[in-house]
Design an enzyme around this catalytic site. Sequence first.
Site, mmCIF file in Angstrom:
data_model
loop_
_atom_site.group_PDB
_atom_site.id
_atom_site.type_symbol
_atom_site.label_atom_id
_atom_site.label_comp_id
_atom_site.label_asym_id
_atom_site.label_seq_id
_atom_site.Cartn_x
_atom_site.Cartn_y
_atom_site.Cartn_z
ATOM 1 N N ASN A 112 0.877 -1.167 0.000
ATOM 2 C CA ASN A 112 0.000 0.000 0.000
ATOM 3 C C ASN A 112 0.911 1.212 0.000
ATOM 4 O OD1 ASN A 112 -1.891 2.002 0.486
ATOM 5 N ND2 ASN A 112 -2.104 1.509 2.657
ATOM 6 N N GLU B 299 -17.809 26.987 -1.631
ATOM 7 C CA GLU B 299 -17.632 25.626 -1.122
ATOM 8 C C GLU B 299 -18.129 25.523 0.328
ATOM 9 O OE1 GLU B 299 -17.315 22.912 -2.368
ATOM 10 O OE2 GLU B 299 -16.475 21.574 -0.868
#
Length: 606
Positions: free
Chosen positions: A97, A479
């Site tokens: 990962n 936003e």
Amino acid sequence: MCGIVGYIGNGEASQIIINSLKKLEYRGYDSAGIALIDDNGNTALYKEEGEISNLELILPAITSHIGIGHTRWATHGKPITKNAHPHSSGNISLVHNGIIENYMELKEELVLEGYEFSSDTDTEVLAHLVKKYYTGDLHTALRTALGYVHGSYALAVLSKDHPDELIAARKDSPLIIGMGDHENFIASDIPAVLEYTKRVIYIDNFELVSVKQDSIQVFDLEGNHKKKEEHIIEWDPEAAEKAGYSHFMLKEIHEQTNSIHETMLGRLHELEGDVIFDELGLSRAQISQIQRIEIIACGTSYNAGLLGKYLFEKLAGIHTDVDSASEFRYSSPVITPGTLVMAITQSGETADTLAAVHEATYYECKTLAITNVVGSTISRDASSTIYTRAGPEIGVAASKSFTSQVVVLYLLAILFARVRYTMDADKAQQLQSELRKIPGHVRQILENERSIQKCALKFAKTNDYFFIGRNINYPIALEGALKLKEISYIHAEGYAAGELKHGPLALITKDVPVVAIAPQGHTYDKILSNIKEVKARDASVIAIADMDDTEIKKYVDAVLPIPKTDEILSPILSSVVVQLLAYYTALELNCSIDKPRNLAKSVTVE
Ligand code: F6R
């Protein structure tokens, strides 16, 4: 974000690994795989595209007590079976990962030395490197290989030459060890092991772990032993998926210290002031010839696009328009071959954005997608794709995917500015060095979370909110309002502060809190005037302002501070504050934060 699992013990390894991988499904994935050493000492390796259940279908009954497994969230190479982990070289298999930044140059060297690659991943380079340095001691081989690698990793390594041991290592990607009774586990996250044990060790950067059935030994990269503390986990399985956070959205807001870093990884070259996007698909000559940029997107991605307009125009001098994809597709756009069409979409599946890209393709211009999901439809439809690498986002309200989109836009603007000679190397270096500090600044904002929560509680019972900002802060006002309305259901308006007097000022009363995005910069005095304008109408004002700003306190009811950065980068920090303000308001109002009513994470219909 990939999930890794390792198991060694008396149990049936394949069943335990599959079960543990399922507990990591919440991280998002597009393929899965498993490698086992069976009781005859042979390695069995299976991988499959799509769900873990697809992998189960092809997995024969194998008696095994040691193995590694993986759920892949693609970053390099499409989400197809050959790119799924584990990756192998000789007797060595590993799951990973993270991102190996310098994998291209390592791959070139390995190919010259005769290593054959069967995937498009960065991870396969690691498998070959460990094989290359293996002369009988797996620890030394892994340590040597990791010495050549730049980037991030959490790894679990298996070799049929060492059937009684798994090795794990970590740098900048999460890794834990679960300690059981005559069995031990490696995992990306606690939910994977919680069914089997509550005893865990957190692995830190540059640590290498030997995991055997009855022992765990942790070493530093020089091979010295390290003492580690054991922790007892009391979370229930649902809380564990959220890493103890009450909602995925809060977890994802917190993950921004890492996701922003991942977005920049391997793309900044501070020494020369350059930005590298291998996947851009535009030559320097093509970048020089861009006459106009047309950004198409929806919702939060549209707000990121608006910020992009300021950046491309200010830094690179390229005229930029931003259109809602739903409007663009039915308009009569003036697009020439010199137009670069940029489609921003975290999911890569938004129907309106896809349709807008198809519309643009008709004009034979270049289309560039910016998305978070490798292999999504937009990555197949656009001429080229840049991935934001924010990791999977489960909360419907976009948070970390937004800041990663914005960071990609900063990097593109610097790249375009350098190629078009509108920014010198000194300025580019200075901006890049400030960008590198952003994850640390975000951490500082998160440390101040309680004061944002207190402010949210104070105003949560209101019916209306206003968010105002000027210039580069205006998209953050939009936003902030969008985030608040979608998760708290409070009506909120985002406005360019200079527009207030052209109508909306009529709505400003003592009952309407106004959030002013007001870091210092070239419009600071102007926003101060706007603050005084709304204060004169008795509104309460919450200012998002620089930490060292003592002036603004005189005029507002609350200050939510952000660390000092270059004026142009401050919107990234302000956006984290508005996310937290929306989150804690919604929490106070007991709203369904991760799944707001009527909304979906992926809007695949018009
Ligand atoms: C708001 C939000 C939405 C999305 C919009 C576009 O928090 O998440 O407004 O931004 O639906 O989605 P994508 O970016 O997937 O195209």
